[in-house]
Design a protein around this motif. Sequence first.
Motif: not given
Length: 120
Positions: A84-91
Amino acid sequence: MAPSSMARVAGRVALEAPIDLVQLATNTLGNRDLEVQVLHLFKSQSCSTLERLAQETDRSVRLDLVHTLKGSARAIGADRVANVCENLEGRMQSTTDAATESLVAAVDEANKYIRDLLEG
């Protein structure tokens, strides 16, 4: 930490658990006391990180907070939180107000599991 707490950490493995206890054991070299300490530390730091994230407006600081949480999650085997952190970093790269509800939910799930391991 009391031996009974260590036994609970060592003996609790579930296929869909929010914490990969094998990964945790690997990263702590099988040291049960260290496992317990690291889990307590993650629980405390993840809560304070979410509080800071909710108040922070600077994008680079928010990115740093999420990135640091991702590393902490990977260290204890909390893969859902890390993903989830990785996806959030992208967003967060493309928007200033990326929603963090999924991160809060993943952290809450991991921390509840940690509480159950260490207290139950």
